[in-house]
Design a protein around this motif. Sequence first.
Motif, short mmCIF file in Angstrom:
data_model
loop_
_atom_site.label_atom_id
_atom_site.label_comp_id
_atom_site.label_asym_id
_atom_site.label_seq_id
_atom_site.Cartn_x
_atom_site.Cartn_y
_atom_site.Cartn_z
N ARG B 169 0.84 -1.23 -0.04
CA ARG B 169 -0.16 -0.26 -0.12
C ARG B 169 1.02 1.31 0.21
N GLU B 170 0.54 1.94 -0.97
CA GLU B 170 1.35 3.22 -1.07
C GLU B 170 1.21 4.26 -0.06
N THR B 171 0.03 4.56 0.42
CA THR B 171 -0.65 5.30 1.44
C THR B 171 -0.45 5.20 2.68
N PRO B 172 0.29 5.50 3.29
CA PRO B 172 0.59 4.99 4.85
C PRO B 172 -0.72 5.16 5.62
N GLY B 173 -0.87 4.31 6.74
CA GLY B 173 -1.89 4.49 7.72
C GLY B 173 -1.46 5.76 8.65
N ASP B 174 -2.22 5.62 9.58
CA ASP B 174 -2.03 6.92 10.73
C ASP B 174 -1.41 6.44 12.09
N LYS B 175 -1.26 5.29 12.08
CA LYS B 175 -1.00 4.62 13.45
C LYS B 175 0.46 3.91 13.50
N LEU B 176 1.09 4.00 14.62
CA LEU B 176 2.33 3.05 14.96
C LEU B 176 1.79 1.62 15.41
N VAL B 177 2.65 0.72 14.73
CA VAL B 177 2.26 -0.62 15.03
C VAL B 177 3.28 -1.28 15.48
N HIS B 178 2.99 -2.18 16.82
CA HIS B 178 4.28 -3.02 16.92
C HIS B 178 3.45 -4.78 17.17
N TYR B 179 4.03 -5.49 16.51
CA TYR B 179 3.55 -6.88 16.39
C TYR B 179 4.84 -7.81 16.57
N GLY B 180 4.21 -9.25 16.90
CA GLY B 180 5.27 -10.16 17.31
C GLY B 180 4.91 -10.71 18.66
N ARG B 181 5.85 -11.49 19.17
CA ARG B 181 5.80 -11.99 20.30
C ARG B 181 5.76 -10.91 21.48
N ILE B 182 4.60 -10.87 22.52
CA ILE B 182 4.49 -9.96 23.49
C ILE B 182 5.71 -10.20 24.49
N GLY B 199 2.86 11.06 20.54
CA GLY B 199 1.56 11.53 20.44
C GLY B 199 0.77 10.99 19.17
N ILE B 200 1.30 9.49 18.82
CA ILE B 200 0.32 8.92 17.69
C ILE B 200 -0.06 7.86 18.31
N ASP B 201 -1.45 7.04 17.91
CA ASP B 201 -1.86 6.04 18.45
C ASP B 201 -0.89 4.75 17.92
N LEU B 202 -1.08 3.96 18.86
CA LEU B 202 -0.21 2.63 18.75
C LEU B 202 -1.29 1.39 18.73
N LEU B 203 -1.00 0.51 17.82
CA LEU B 203 -1.83 -0.88 17.73
C LEU B 203 -0.68 -1.84 18.08
N ILE B 204 -0.94 -2.65 19.26
CA ILE B 204 -0.18 -3.83 19.58
C ILE B 204 -0.80 -5.17 19.34
N ASP B 224 -9.15 2.03 25.00
CA ASP B 224 -9.65 1.73 23.97
C ASP B 224 -9.38 2.75 22.62
N SER B 225 -8.31 3.58 22.74
CA SER B 225 -8.22 4.50 21.70
C SER B 225 -6.71 4.52 21.46
N SER B 226 -6.04 5.08 22.16
CA SER B 226 -4.52 5.64 21.91
C SER B 226 -3.64 4.45 22.06
N ILE B 227 -3.70 3.41 22.96
CA ILE B 227 -2.69 2.22 23.04
C ILE B 227 -3.76 1.07 23.00
N GLN B 228 -3.84 0.40 22.11
CA GLN B 228 -4.56 -0.95 21.79
C GLN B 228 -3.92 -2.16 21.63
N TYR B 229 -4.30 -3.42 22.34
CA TYR B 229 -3.63 -4.62 22.30
C TYR B 229 -5.04 -5.34 21.61
N ILE B 230 -4.95 -5.86 20.26
CA ILE B 230 -5.69 -6.59 19.66
C ILE B 230 -5.40 -8.36 19.66
N GLY B 231 -4.60 -8.59 20.33
CA GLY B 231 -4.35 -10.30 20.40
C GLY B 231 -3.55 -10.69 19.21
#
Lengths: 347, 347
Positions: B169-182, B199-204, B224-231
């Motif tokens: 995807r050429e267009t970036p999203g608006d969140k930081l992402v961290h994934y892998g083993r916690i 000051g950017i939202d994070l998805l884990i 439920d907003s700025s720092i979320q863990y989605i499993g």
Amino acid sequence: MDLKSKRIAILAPVAWRTPPRAYGAWETVASNITEGLVARGWKDVTLFATKESVTAAKLVGWVERGYEEDKSQIPLVSTCLHISKVMERAHEFDLIHSNFDYLPLTYLPLIKTPMLTTIHGFSDPDILRVYREHKDTYYVSISNADRDKELPYLATVYNGIDLSNLTFRETPGDKLVHYGRIHNDKGTHLSIEVAKKCGIDLLIAGIIQDQNYFDTLIKPHLNDSSIQYIGPVNPTQRDALLKEAYAVIHLNLIPERFGLVMAESMAAGVPVIAMDLGSCREVIADNQTGYLVNNVAEAVEAVGRIDTIDRKNCRQRVEQNFTIDCMVSGYEKVYAEIFRREQAKKK
Amino acid sequence: MDLKSKRIAILAPVAWRTPPRAYGAWETVASNITEGLVARGWKDVTLFATKESVTAAKLVGWVERGYEEDKSQIPLVSTCLHISKVMERAHEFDLIHSNFDYLPLTYLPLIKTPMLTTIHGFSDPDILRVYREHKDTYYVSISNADRDKELPYLATVYNGIDLSNLTFRETPGDKLVHYGRIHNDKGTHLSIEVAKKCGIDLLIAGIIQDQNYFDTLIKPHLNDSSIQYIGPVNPTQRDALLKEAYAVIHLNLIPERFGLVMAESMAAGVPVIAMDLGSCREVIADNQTGYLVNNVAEAVEAVGRIDTIDRKNCRQRVEQNFTIDCMVSGYEKVYAEIFRREQAKKK
């Protein structure tokens, strides 16, 4: 070629030094076989064990110290290196005698030297998969009871014990004794029941293998007089303990594979009352050197009949069946049979 | 003889099915190599894996199911039987390619077929004892960083990833992402620090490997907003997750061996900010497909420069270096070199 000139490799585990400083059952047997063969005039015996092991045979080691004595080692790393190095030199021997469980069997299709495996016990039913995959090799059981029905065994060779620290005493002590690992499998709590019902004092000795079992089923019954726990015993302390014994109570709840405690007790002249499970019937001569029972009530009743046992019979049974010399002589017969069969294969 | 007619045995572990249904990194690589060889026209490829494995090559198995999927098995029993059966048939192959850690090396002195071992990581320094004992064999590392100085390596062959579920995807999203083993090793808590400071939202996303770490250092920051863990995420969910990503934050605290997460992120066009440890410098092209940093402050500063990264460079780097076809082509070169050396030995 003279049988005693055959080149024998004895493969010991590398959990402990061979012989072990304290605990280490398989290393003890491997040591007894090795030293016994040398003592009986075998000329070319090589012990594969930890480098710091002590033997009158040739010693070959790749692992400095036992992994139980040096916890920086991953057991499987030491184990597989040790086995690999033996297998790499297999062609230098006429026979490899493994006392090292199932892993060496998986190298067997890759070597030409015959291997004898003494099966010291099936620690889990799943390890049978390896044994059953290797039926074209040689197995010895340590009792007739401890056999898998699907495996081809050459013989049973009972473990031999060292009699030097076991003094025969014709006069009985006045206590009941229970010793060995303190664990539900060994029925320590049943010994307490028997002692209480008989009104005879009980001495308990051995390492605590299951602390929760000890805390809940043993500790509440202990006192300074009628039911005492004296901790683990070394051979000298064991000899002093057996001096106190009127009888040894051994109400194991799982089948014994061999039962060193029973042989040691009888060597000291002490009759044994044991559960009729596994090898107990082979080690004890029922009514001659002790009694086989099925429950606490029968054990209590058997204590009442201990006086009819001739303590000399107990010692004699060990001398005739469970000494190191008996064991090594048993293995000599097995080795001879293996060489006979290997010769026949070549014809 | 035509290179692609050589008889190749690929040895996969038997912890999981090959390819695994979900988790199972080494089985995944073994599967990708096997299927990749067949796809590239190799005519005689045999996969040694669990019996229920799936492959376009010939399948040979001795163990019904992976020991992680059937807990009645003792892992070492299944492992040593599996390896033994491969070794017993070694003469049927021109090369054994082992993806199965150190144990197969200990059978090496007993076979004549050359073996290549891909070292997927040193799980403990003690296992180096086995590798260092076997220097007259062939090793491949999965990054230049993940090498032991004493071992002779033929090459580094990077892991290849399957691009089919990774949409560029050429267009970036608006969140930081961290994934892998916690896990602390993966620096999940540092991603939270970076996100808060930027000051950017994070998805884990990912499996919780250390529950205590999660409970104490991660959970208190979740909302439920700025720092979320989605499993944990499967490939489809991972693709959706990467769509949201402005950048992936990967502040690992121990050296990466390869770093699948970084390659997957770049495949989706997402720049990666990673700690300059282990293989990160090899997977990421610094300033081209992401930034290598040494601490949280540098990571925060790097987030501010993400817009200067051309997302097409990210995808291109993966296509040119980290696809399954790249990996298999790397192994083809290694195999050819092994056959050349083996031929030279015979002369």
